[in-house]
Structures are given as C-alpha cells and as structure tokens.
Enzyme design. Structure first.
Site, PDB file in Angstrom:
ATOM      1  N   GLY A 186       0.787  -1.227   0.000  1.00 15.14           N
ATOM      2  CA  GLY A 186       0.000   0.000   0.000  1.00 15.14           C
ATOM      3  C   GLY A 186       0.814   1.270   0.000  1.00 15.14           C
ATOM      4  O   GLY A 186       0.255   2.360   0.152  1.00 15.14           O
ATOM      5  N   PRO A 209       5.265  -4.589  -1.193  1.00 11.84           N
ATOM      6  CA  PRO A 209       4.874  -3.524  -2.113  1.00 11.84           C
ATOM      7  C   PRO A 209       4.366  -4.078  -3.445  1.00 11.84           C
ATOM      8  O   PRO A 209       4.937  -5.028  -3.987  1.00 11.84           O
ATOM      9  CB  PRO A 209       6.179  -2.747  -2.320  1.00 11.84           C
ATOM     10  N   CYS A 228     -20.238  -2.056 -23.824  1.00 10.98           N
ATOM     11  CA  CYS A 228     -21.626  -1.639 -23.685  1.00 10.98           C
ATOM     12  C   CYS A 228     -21.985  -1.446 -22.210  1.00 10.98           C
ATOM     13  O   CYS A 228     -22.746  -2.244 -21.638  1.00 10.98           O
ATOM     14  CB  CYS A 228     -22.541  -2.668 -24.338  1.00 10.98           C
ATOM     15  N   TYR A 256     -12.586   2.306  -9.084  1.00 14.83           N
ATOM     16  CA  TYR A 256     -12.092   3.099  -7.935  1.00 14.83           C
ATOM     17  C   TYR A 256     -12.095   4.605  -8.219  1.00 14.83           C
ATOM     18  O   TYR A 256     -11.482   5.362  -7.471  1.00 14.83           O
ATOM     19  CB  TYR A 256     -10.641   2.730  -7.608  1.00 14.83           C
TER      20      TYR A 256
HETATM   21  C1  LIG Z   1      -2.823  -6.051  -2.416  1.00 15.89           C
HETATM   22  C2  LIG Z   1      -1.907  -6.392  -1.321  1.00 15.89           C
HETATM   23  C3  LIG Z   1      -0.606  -5.855  -1.293  1.00 15.89           C
HETATM   24  C4  LIG Z   1      -0.086  -4.855  -2.294  1.00 15.89           C
HETATM   25  O1  LIG Z   1      -0.725  -3.619  -2.213  1.00 15.89           O
HETATM   26  P1  LIG Z   1      -0.170  -2.379  -3.073  1.00 15.89           P
HETATM   27  O2  LIG Z   1      -1.135  -1.289  -2.807  1.00 15.89           O
HETATM   28  O3  LIG Z   1      -0.171  -2.785  -4.506  1.00 15.89           O
HETATM   29  O4  LIG Z   1       1.202  -2.080  -2.586  1.00 15.89           O
HETATM   30  C5  LIG Z   1       0.237  -6.284  -0.286  1.00 15.89           C
HETATM   31  N1  LIG Z   1      -0.191  -7.165   0.662  1.00 15.89           N
HETATM   32  C6  LIG Z   1      -1.438  -7.689   0.666  1.00 15.89           C
HETATM   33  C7  LIG Z   1      -1.830  -8.650   1.724  1.00 15.89           C
HETATM   34  C8  LIG Z   1      -2.339  -7.304  -0.320  1.00 15.89           C
HETATM   35  O5  LIG Z   1      -3.586  -7.804  -0.310  1.00 15.89           O
END
Ligand SMILES: *Cc1c(COP(=O)(O)O)cnc(C)c1O
Length: 425
Positions: free
Chosen positions: A239, A274, A355, A316
């Site tokens: 994230g 990441p 569509c 999103y």
């Molecule tokens: C989706 C996910 C990530 C990666 O998230 P990013 O926003 O792409 O960095 C890492 N760990 C888990 C458990 C996830 O579900």
C-alpha cells in the site's frame, strides 16, 4: 520516477519508440519498462538495508512470469493471495522461502500446495483458518511458519474499497483477539505462529498510518514475547504510495526514514509487500482513437481500450494521466497532472467500446485535439491493469510488451478468438 518520456514529441518506453510497438503488435497493448520495476525495487531494498528486510512483490498487482522472473533475480520475494499466484511465482523461479501467502479465503487445496512448496509464511486471517492450516499441515506431514494478520485500526484515508486496516473489515483480527490467538495456538509445532502481519490498504499518500500502525503493533509484540511467544518477524504489508501524479507521494526513503527508527534493534525481521509502488508507473496502456463525437454538449473520444482492459477508473474512480503518443510540440507535457492545462486543449471524456455506461478511462479531461487513428497512452497502468483485465464483451485480452533498453519483447501474446472459445470446446 520512471522510464517513459517524450523525445522530439514522441513517447518512448526506455529507448523504444512506443509507435514502433503499436506498429508491431497493434493496440490496445500494455507496455512495461524493465528498468522502472528494477529501479523501484532497488530503492526499497536500499532504503531498508539497515534492517533485516525481505521485500515481497505483490503478485496481484502485475503477475506476468517474465516480470516476476527478473524481480526474483534482483532479490525480490513474493506476496501471493491464491494458488494461481503461488504457481506463477514458482514458474518464475522464486525461492519458495521468499513467498508469503495472504488472503481471507484460502482453500484446502491451495493451502496444501503452499505447504508442500515450503513457502516462507502463511499470513493468517482468522482462528478458523489457522485451525484448518494446522490440520492440513499434520495431514501433509509438513511444517510451516505463520504470521497473524492484525488490524491496528488506523485510518488509512483511501478509497473505501482499498482500506483494509479498520476494525470493520473482513481482513485479519483486532489487537485484543490477537493475544488470545497466540495464547491458544502459539505452541503448535506444525504451524509455528511467529510473526505479525499488517496490511493497511492500497493507495496511501502519507507515512502516518504506517507509523501509527507500527506504534500500535510494537507493544503487542512486546506483550506476546512477555507471554513466551517467539516473534521473529513483522510483515508490514503493502500500500505504499505509487507515483500516479508527479512526486505526489512519499518515496521509499521517506517511509524508511519514518519506520526504521521505530524498528531498529527490536530483533524483528521486516517483511514488506509492495505492489503498486514497484509496478504502477512501470507500465502504460497504449490505445488508439477510433472515433470522436459530440453529444449533449460533451465531447467524447472513443478509444479501442475499455474497462475490460483497465477497470481502475470505473471501479475506484482512479486517475490515469492520458496523453497522445505523438503530440504537436507545444503539447508535450512537462508533468503528468490531473490539472495539467495547456492552451489549446479541449475537455473530453475518454471512453471505451464496452456496452456499459461505466466504461470510461477519463472524464472531463483537457486533451490536445484528437483525430481518428491517434495513439494515446494511459500512464501508471502497470499495477492492477492487466491483472484485472477480463474478456467481457468477448474481447481478447491485450498483449503485454516489455521494453528493455532499445529492445522490446512480447511477454504475453494477444488473445485470439480461438482462445476465447477454446475452453468451451
Ligand atoms: C494487495 C496487497 C498488497 C499490495 O498492495 P499495493 O497497494 O499494490 O502495494 C500487499 N499485501 C497484501 C496482503 C495485499 O492484499
């Protein structure tokens, strides 16, 4: 930072003219830059080098085995969320001990495959899942390690679909329950519960939630150790900010500067997962203008890529900078910004051929005048772009092309009509 740039009013992927790729493989097509993936991976590895850190690229963000292979070669491990992703990582030559496996709904078959493969850690989301894993490990005669996914209940401030660290989500267990889970299952010899996992969500723009989460989790780890549980690792999930708009998010060094002082000397191995921050701006979606039309006082640019190719804007309300591949010189952009305005642009909706009213790539966007046949690039499409693509409207999925210096390689061919029906024969 990435390696897509304009030279003499033409877009290049590293040293490959994007127009040459369109001529060779057609549109729409995802184009990746190998140097961009590696640059982001290395920056993260370097930023955390003072700690014992394992960087596990999140396969769901961008899972092509050729990409996973060179990331593995550069020392990346992998975060997987399904048996299919585990298979992909293994096909790419990943060391099984570098794989961590998360997900609220792992099946018996998937868990047994991961046990047999000898993965690094199972990231456990509930007591029921842990009990099931213990049973399966016994049956398979395999031992493994597990991290408990804990919800630190911090406010992540992202789209409601991508915030996962609050109490009211389906993911993980809250802090109070975590102590009980360790006390109940911590002594099991087959599944060694020896780590804590946190994943706050996706699309973050600040460091604070990570700092807050670590500050909430460290006392939990101290308490677990006091109770006799050997905690060896903290997995901070993914994230981390990805650069969709120039320099709008903290860099890997910024995150590390906030987190290392908290974690240094704690006897914890750090795991990071990441996705986006490695691959988002390592890819673009290349498309061609089919038609332009005006209706209801609005101008529409209809392109040959749709929500089946890139669903993030519809799902999103995600922003992707979209720009012509060969703009007139005065329209060469100096940055990729939602609010980029250059005199002479006109406000349009960029929409696909599907569509569905939700099939758009950009709304009310100022773009240079466009004509049928023009090539457009949607930038920062490397994460959750191709991996979320579907065959909706019986459209074959796009090819994936990897640029590496002045060479490009088709790393996944375009799906044919035959591919579309082959499993139904
Ligand atoms: C989706 C996910 C990530 C990666 O998230 P990013 O926003 O792409 O960095 C890492 N760990 C888990 C458990 C996830 O579900």
């Amino acid at each position: 930072m990435d390696f897509f740039h304009y030279r003499q009013s033409k877009l290049y992927a590293e040293d490959v003219a994007v127009e040459a790729i369109a001529a060779a493989v057609g549109t729409p097509v995802y184009i990746y830059s190998k140097a961009t993936f590696l640059d982001h991976l290395r920056k993260i590895q370097k930023a955390y080098s003072r700690l014992d850190t394992m960087v596990c690229f999140s396969v769901k963000a961008c899972g092509n085995i050729h990409i996973l292979r060179f990331l593995a070669g550069a020392g990346s491990g992998f975060d997987v969320v399904s048996g299919g992703e585990l298979y992909r990582a293994m096909q790419a030559g990943a060391g099984p001990e570098t794989i961590v496996y998360a997900g609220v709904g792992k099946t018996d078959v998937e868990m047994t495959e991961a046990l047999r493969a000898g993965i690094g850690y199972f990231n456990i989301e509930s007591e029921a899942e842990l009990e099931n894993l213990i049973g399966l490990a016994g049956q398979a005669g395999c031992r493994t390690r597990a991290a408990l996914r804990v919800n630190p209940d911090v406010d992540y401030r992202t789209h409601k679909y991508t915030a996962t660290g609050r109490k009211q989500t389906k993911f993980g267990v809250d802090i109070e329950r975590a102590l009980k889970v360790f006390d109940t299952y911590g002594a099991n010899p087959d599944v060694r519960l020896c780590a804590v996992h946190v994943h706050l969500g996706s699309g973050g723009k600040t460091i604070d939630p990570y700092v807050d989460a670590v500050k909430k989790i460290l006392p939990v780890i101290a308490e677990l150790r006091r109770r006799g549980h050997a905690i060896e690792a903290l997995d901070l999930g993914g994230g981390y900010g990805a650069d969709y708009v120039s320099d709008s998010v903290p860099s890997a060094e910024d995150y590390a500067a906030g987190l290392i002082p908290l974690l240094e000397g704690k006897g914890l191995r750090l795991i990071l997962e990441p996705g986006k921050s490695i691959c988002a701006n390592a890819g673009i979606l290349l498309m061609r203008v089919l038609y332009t039309k005006t209706g209801g006082g609005k101008k529409f640019v209809i392109v040959d890529a749709g929500m089946n190719d890139l669903i993030r804007p519809s799902l999103y309300q995600a922003f992707h900078f979209i720009w012509p591949v060969a703009p007139a010189e005065r329209f060469v952009p100096d940055r990729r910004d939602e609010n980029l305005s250059i005199p002479g642009t006109e406000v349009v909706d960029v929409v696909g051929p599907i569509c569905e009213g939700a099939d758009f790539l950009a709304k009310d966007r100022a773009l240079p005048p466009l004509a049928r046949g023009d090539l457009l690039a949607a930038f920062t499409a490397g994460a959750y772009g191709f991996t979320m693509a579907s065959n909706y409207n019986a459209r074959g999925r796009t090819p994936e092309v990897l640029a590496d210096g002045d060479v490009f390689t088709v790393i996944r061919r375009r799906e044919t009509y035959e591919d579309l029906v082959s499993l139904e024969r």
